[in-house]
Write a protein that holds these residues in place. Structure first.
Motif, PDB file in Angstrom:
ATOM      1  N   GLU A 151       0.745  -1.221  -0.192  1.00 17.04           N
ATOM      2  CA  GLU A 151       0.028   0.051   0.014  1.00 17.04           C
ATOM      3  C   GLU A 151       0.867   1.369   0.032  1.00 17.04           C
ATOM      4  O   GLU A 151       0.684   2.179  -0.628  1.00 17.04           O
ATOM      5  CB  GLU A 151      -0.898   0.102   1.028  1.00 17.04           C
ATOM      6  CG  GLU A 151      -2.019  -0.990   1.208  1.00 17.04           C
ATOM      7  CD  GLU A 151      -2.833  -1.078   2.446  1.00 17.04           C
ATOM      8  OE1 GLU A 151      -4.072  -1.205   2.370  1.00 17.04           O
ATOM      9  OE2 GLU A 151      -2.289  -1.036   3.543  1.00 17.04           O
ATOM     10  N   THR A 152       1.911   1.404   0.776  1.00 14.60           N
ATOM     11  CA  THR A 152       2.810   2.476   0.991  1.00 14.60           C
ATOM     12  C   THR A 152       3.484   2.906  -0.316  1.00 14.60           C
ATOM     13  O   THR A 152       3.616   4.072  -1.226  1.00 14.60           O
ATOM     14  CB  THR A 152       3.689   2.441   2.075  1.00 14.60           C
ATOM     15  OG1 THR A 152       4.629   1.425   2.016  1.00 14.60           O
ATOM     16  CG2 THR A 152       2.839   2.639   3.341  1.00 14.60           C
ATOM     17  N   GLU A 153       3.864   1.860  -0.978  1.00 15.67           N
ATOM     18  CA  GLU A 153       4.455   2.165  -2.405  1.00 15.67           C
ATOM     19  C   GLU A 153       3.407   2.520  -3.348  1.00 15.67           C
ATOM     20  O   GLU A 153       3.954   3.455  -4.217  1.00 15.67           O
ATOM     21  CB  GLU A 153       5.011   0.623  -2.911  1.00 15.67           C
ATOM     22  CG  GLU A 153       6.646   0.427  -2.478  1.00 15.67           C
ATOM     23  CD  GLU A 153       7.471   1.428  -2.393  1.00 15.67           C
ATOM     24  OE1 GLU A 153       7.689   2.218  -3.182  1.00 15.67           O
ATOM     25  OE2 GLU A 153       7.661   1.846  -1.053  1.00 15.67           O
ATOM     26  N   HIS A 154       2.466   1.954  -3.370  1.00 13.84           N
ATOM     27  CA  HIS A 154       1.488   2.583  -4.195  1.00 13.84           C
ATOM     28  C   HIS A 154       0.866   4.161  -3.879  1.00 13.84           C
ATOM     29  O   HIS A 154       0.838   4.889  -4.936  1.00 13.84           O
ATOM     30  CB  HIS A 154       0.181   1.584  -4.361  1.00 13.84           C
ATOM     31  CG  HIS A 154       0.325   0.340  -5.006  1.00 13.84           C
ATOM     32  ND1 HIS A 154       0.454   0.347  -6.391  1.00 13.84           N
ATOM     33  CD2 HIS A 154      -0.048  -1.005  -4.566  1.00 13.84           C
ATOM     34  CE1 HIS A 154       0.452  -0.756  -6.876  1.00 13.84           C
ATOM     35  NE2 HIS A 154       0.151  -1.647  -5.899  1.00 13.84           N
ATOM     36  N   ILE A 155       0.815   4.275  -2.683  1.00  7.96           N
ATOM     37  CA  ILE A 155       0.519   5.574  -2.326  1.00  7.96           C
ATOM     38  C   ILE A 155       1.466   6.571  -2.547  1.00  7.96           C
ATOM     39  O   ILE A 155       1.136   7.600  -3.108  1.00  7.96           O
ATOM     40  CB  ILE A 155       0.155   5.649  -0.518  1.00  7.96           C
ATOM     41  CG1 ILE A 155      -0.949   4.666  -0.198  1.00  7.96           C
ATOM     42  CG2 ILE A 155       0.186   7.071  -0.016  1.00  7.96           C
ATOM     43  CD1 ILE A 155      -1.165   4.429   1.350  1.00  7.96           C
TER      44      ILE A 155
END
Lengths: 491, 491
Positions: free
Chosen positions: A201-205
C-alpha cells in the motif's frame, strides 16, 4: 418524566443510542427506534444506492481477505468473542478488498459484515454480484446474504459472545442482540489494521502522490502564468484542477469536494464555492486550494495556498509561520509510543507565537482508496474529557500535516502534506520513528519570507523542493518543468 | 489460594492497599495491616521525629489558613463531603501555614488533619506547641488533638460523607472508616490550590531564586577560576556551594541532597557522592551540579553542567542540544488547557534528533518551602496506561525544565531552570499562557556551540544571560561581576 425519545436506530451509533436509553430510563421514559418517520410521507425519496462494486486486487491491497480475516479472528480469540459484527463501511470494504460507489467520494458498499471463527457473512444487495466476484468471494470463504437478512441473523444468535464497536455499530442492530448473548465492546480489530498501511500500500500511495502532484503542479503553473490575463474563478479553477487529475492513470474520483477559496472565502475552513459565491480571481492575494483524488493506488489530500500576485509583509509573515509549523511537525523524530496529541504543538508553536491559532486538529489519517478522513491516527491537542487517546503513531500510518491561519474577512492560509510514519534508527533508548513527506507540490515561495526561517528550516524546505522537482519534472512539459525549477529554487 | 498479605497500613496508600485487598479476595486470602512487625525486635529504633515547627506568616504564605480552609470547604460542599481527611504532610503544612523539620529536607510536621464544615482538627504531638503557636491556631479556628487520637476520631464518625485522596491517605485510616459513612474518593482540594502559587508567593520565589543564583554563581566563579590550581573534589565542591547558600538571608536548608557528579558519575541520574566514590575534579570534562535551597521565600532547584576545561566537539554538540531543548520549552506560548505532557516534546526534540533521550520526565512542580517535587504539574511524555493526566498548566504554577543527555561511562549533561507559568495575551483564539524563567545562573558558554543555535535561540539565550547579569551582579564582588560579564556575554 415519562415521554418517549424516537429516532431511526439505523442512523445512530450504539454508544449514542445507549446514552439516549440512559436519559430515558432516568426520566422513566421509553425509546422508539424501529424506523424512519419520514418514510410515511417522503414519497419521491431516492432509492437506497446500489452501485456496482469492484475487487481491489492483492496487487493494490497488499493483503488477501483470507489473511485479514485470520488476523481479525486472532484478535477475536484474544477478546473471547465468537462473533464480530460490523456496520462500518470502510472497515468492511477494507476487509473484503472491495470498493463501491454508494457514498459520494467514499468508495464503499452499503452492507453489514458478520465474522465468526468459521464464517464470514456479507449482507448486501446480492443482485449486483457478478460471476467473477462470486468466485472471488468463495475463494476467500466469504458467504453473502441479502442486506435485510442481518436482522434475522442477529435475532438467531443464541449463545457465546459478540464483539462490536459501540461507536460504529448502529443502535438498532446492537439493541436486537438477544439477551443470552454476551456483549464485548471494543474497537474493530480492522480499525488499527487498516490505519497501518502495508508495504504494498505505501509503495502505491507514493505513486498516487506523484500523479496527484503532477496534476496539482500543472494547475499551479497554469494559474500562476494565466492569472493576470485570463478570466478565472474559484469554480473554473477547480474544474481545471479536476481535468488535470482526470488525465492521470487510475484516477477514479476526487476524494472530497474541492475547496477552492479566494481571499476572505478561505477564512471559512470548509468553504464550498457555489454559483452565488463563485469569486473572480484577481492577480493579488491568496487562493487556498484543498483537494485530493482517489486512485487505484490510494487516496490523496493536499492543500496549497497560492499568492496570485502581490501579498503584504503581514501575509508573508503568516504564510511563513504556517510553513514553519508544517516543516517542524514533518521533521519530528520521536520514540515509539509517542502520540499525535503530543506532537501537535510542533506545528502550532510558530502560530501560537503570533497569538494566533487554528480551530481544528493539525491532521487526520487518510484511508487507502477509502475515506479521506480515517482514524485513529491524528494530530491534535484537544482531547474530549475522559475519552481514550488512540493517537499513538505507528510505522505505516499516513497522517496529514495541515496547520493554518484564518483571518475572518481577510484570508485563509493552509499548507497540507501527508506524512508517512516510518522507522528511524533503533538506539539504546528505543526505536525511533520519523515521517516521510509523501505529498509533492511546490510550497509557494512567492509568499515565503526566508528571513523568518531558521537555517534548518531552510535546508528542510530546500530538500523538499529538490525532491518535488525530481519526482514531478519527468511528467511535465518543458515549460512547466522550467517554471517548476524556479518555484523549487534553493532559498 | 488462602494465605494472608501483611503490611503496615500506615505506610501504604489506600489505593495500593485496596489493590492488595482485591488480590487477597480473588485468592480467598486475607489482609493484615495492624502494625509494623519490626517493632517487636528493632529495639534501638530511633524515636518518631518530633521537631519544633514554626508559623509561616502571611507575609510569606500570601493567604491565611482561615482563607485556605474556606476554599477547601467550598470544594467539600461541591463534592457533597462532610469531612475531609488528610495524611499528606505537604498539604497539611500548606493549609495550616506551618513548617516543621520531621523529614529530611522536607519541612513538614508529622500529623493528620480533619476538616469539617465547622471544625479543623490537627492531630500531632501537642507537647511541642508553644503559647504563640496555640494563639495562632485558635485565631484560625484550628483545634489540636494528640497524634494517636486520629484513630478514635475516625472510629467515631457515624454518618455523612468523607472525602479523601486514595493516593495519599494511608490504608489503615481509610480501612477504619465505619461502614455507615459514605466515602468520596477525590484529589485533595489543596493539591491544586498549593500548586498554583499566589502573587505573594511568586514574588518571594523570584527573590529566593536571586539569592540562590548568587550562591550558585559565586560557586561557579570559584570553581572555574580555581579548578586548575586547587584540589577540589565532588564533596568539597558541594560543601563550598552549601556555604555560599548558607550566607544567604533566610536560607533554612538544602531542598535535597546535592548531586555533584563528575564525568561518568553524572551519567547516573541520581548519583550521590560518598567518601568511597568522591572524585577529584580535573580541569577537563563536565561536572553536573543539581542542587537547591529552602528559603523563607520558597524552594529552589537548579542544575548546571560546567565544563571544567577542554571538552570535545561531540560534548559541545550534546551540551548545545540540551540547551536548545531547555530554551525551546521555556519559550513556549500556548493556549489555556494545554498540558505538560503536550509541551514535553519541545524540550526533547533536539535530543531525539540525535537519536538520544533521557529516561525521565522533563520537569516537576516545586513546592513553596515544601517538597522540591510537587504535583500535579509536570513535563513528561509518558503516561501510565489509564491514569488521569493532571498536567494542565495554569497561571502561577512553577515547574522545572530539565532536559539532559546521559552517556553511560562517559558523562551526564542536565540544565535545569524553573519556569513560572504566566498569562500572555488574550486574543480571539483564547487566553495564551507563557513561562517566565525564574532561575538565574549562567549556562556555561564554554560548552555551547553557537553555530548549532538558531538566531531565535541565540537571542533567547542572550536575553536570558543579560537578565542573569542584571539580577545577580549587584550581589557579587567586583571580580565576580567582571567574570560574570564574560560568562553572560552576547553570542
Amino acid at each position: 418524566m415519562g415521554g418517549c425519545i424516537g429516532f431511526d436506530g439505523r442512523t445512530v451509533s450504539a454508544e449514542t443510542g445507549e446514552a439516549y436509553r440512559k436519559a430515558a430510563v432516568e426520566k422513566k421514559g421509553t425509546l422508539w427506534m424501529q424506523g424512519d418517520l419520514t418514510e410515511a410521507f417522503w414519497t419521491d425519496r431516492p432509492k437506497m444506492p446500489c452501485a456496482p462494486f469492484f475487487i481491489l486486487s492483492e496487487q493494490y491491497s497488499g493483503k488477501s481477505t483470507a489473511d485479514k480475516l485470520a488476523d481479525i479472528r486472532n484478535e477475536m480469540k484474544e477478546a473471547g468473542a465468537d462473533v464480530h459484527l460490523l456496520s462500518s463501511l470502510c472497515d468492511i470494504a477494507w476487509i473484503l478488498n472491495v470498493r463501491g460507489n454508494d457514498i459520494t467520494h467514499v468508495p464503499v458498499v452499503l452492507s453489514y459484515l458478520a465474522v465468526t471463527m468459521r464464517e464470514c457473512i456479507w449482507f448486501l444487495r446480492e443482485e449486483m454480484i457478478t460471476k467473477e466476484q462470486r468466485a472471488y468471494l468463495e475463494e476467500n470463504h466469504v458467504a453473502t446474504r441479502p442486506y435485510e437478512a442481518i436482522d434475522a441473523y442477529i435475532a438467531s444468535l443464541n449463545a457465546g459472545a459478540v464483539l462490536y464497536d459501540g461507536e460504529t455499530l448502529n443502535m438498532k442492530l446492537a439493541a436486537s442482540i438477544p439477551k443470552g448473548v454476551q456483549v464485548i465492546l471494543g474497537h474493530n480489530p480492522s480499525e488499527w489494521q487498516k490505519a497501518i498501511k502495508n508495504p504494498v500500500e505505501t509503495e502505491h500511495i507514493k505513486r498516487a502522490h506523484i500523479k496527484d502532484g503532477v496534476a496539482f503542479t500543472k494547475f499551479m503553473y497554469w494559474l500562476k502564468t494565466r492569472i493576470a490575463s485570463e478570466e478565472i474563478t474559484e469554480i473554473s479553477a477547480s474544474d481545471y484542477l479536476l481535468k488535470r487529475r482526470q488525465e492521470q492513470e487510475h484516477f477514479l474520483d476526487v476524494s472530497f469536494d474541492t475547496i477552492c477559496a479566494y481571499g476572505e472565502h478561505a477564512a471559512m475552513m470548509h468553504y464550498a464555492a457555489s454559483k452565488e459565491t463563485d469569486a473572480r480571481l484577481k492577480p493579488e492575494g491568496f487562493l487556498l486550494v484543498d483537494s485530493g483524488g482517489h486512485y487505484l493506488e490510494g487516496t490523496t489530500d493536499i492543500t496549497r495556498t497560492l499568492a496570485l500576485g502581490a501579498v503584504t509583509q503581514e501575509m508573508k509573515r503568516h504564510f511563513t509561520a504556517v510553513v514553519r509549523g508544517n516543516l517542524n511537525l514533518a521533521s519530528a523524530k520521536f520514540l515509539q509510543g509517542v502520540k499525535g496529541t503530543q506532537l501537535d504543538v510542533l506545528a502550532r508553536k510558530p502560530i501560537w507565537d503570533l497569538g494566533l491559532d487554528y480551530r481544528c486538529g493539525t491532521g487526520h489519517g487518510v484511508g487507502y482508496l477509502l475515506n479521506v478522513h480515517e482514524g485513529p491516527n491524528a494530530f491534535r491537542y484537544k482531547q474530549r474529557e475522559g475519552a481514550e487517546d488512540l493517537t499513538v503513531l505507528k510505522e505505516g500510518m499516513v497522517t496529514t500535516d495541515e496547520p493554518g491561519i484564518y483571518l475572518e474577512g481577510a484570508y485563509g492560509i493552509r499548507i497540507e502534506n501527508e506524512l508517512l510514519c516510518q522507522k528511524a534508527e533503533e538506539t539504546e533508548y528505543g526505536q525511533f520513528l520519523c515521517f516521510e513527506t509523501i505529498t509533492y507540490a511546490p510550497i509557494d515561495l512567492d509568499a515565503v519570507d526566508a528571513s523568518e526561517l531558521t537555517e534548518r528550516e531552510k535546508m528542510q524546505l530546500n530538500a523538499y523542493h529538490q525532491k518535488v522537482y525530481k519526482m514531478l519534472a519527468p511528467f511535465l512539459t518543458e515549460e512547466e518543468a522550467e517554471w517548476l525549477k524556479g518555484y523549487t529554487r534553493e532559498l
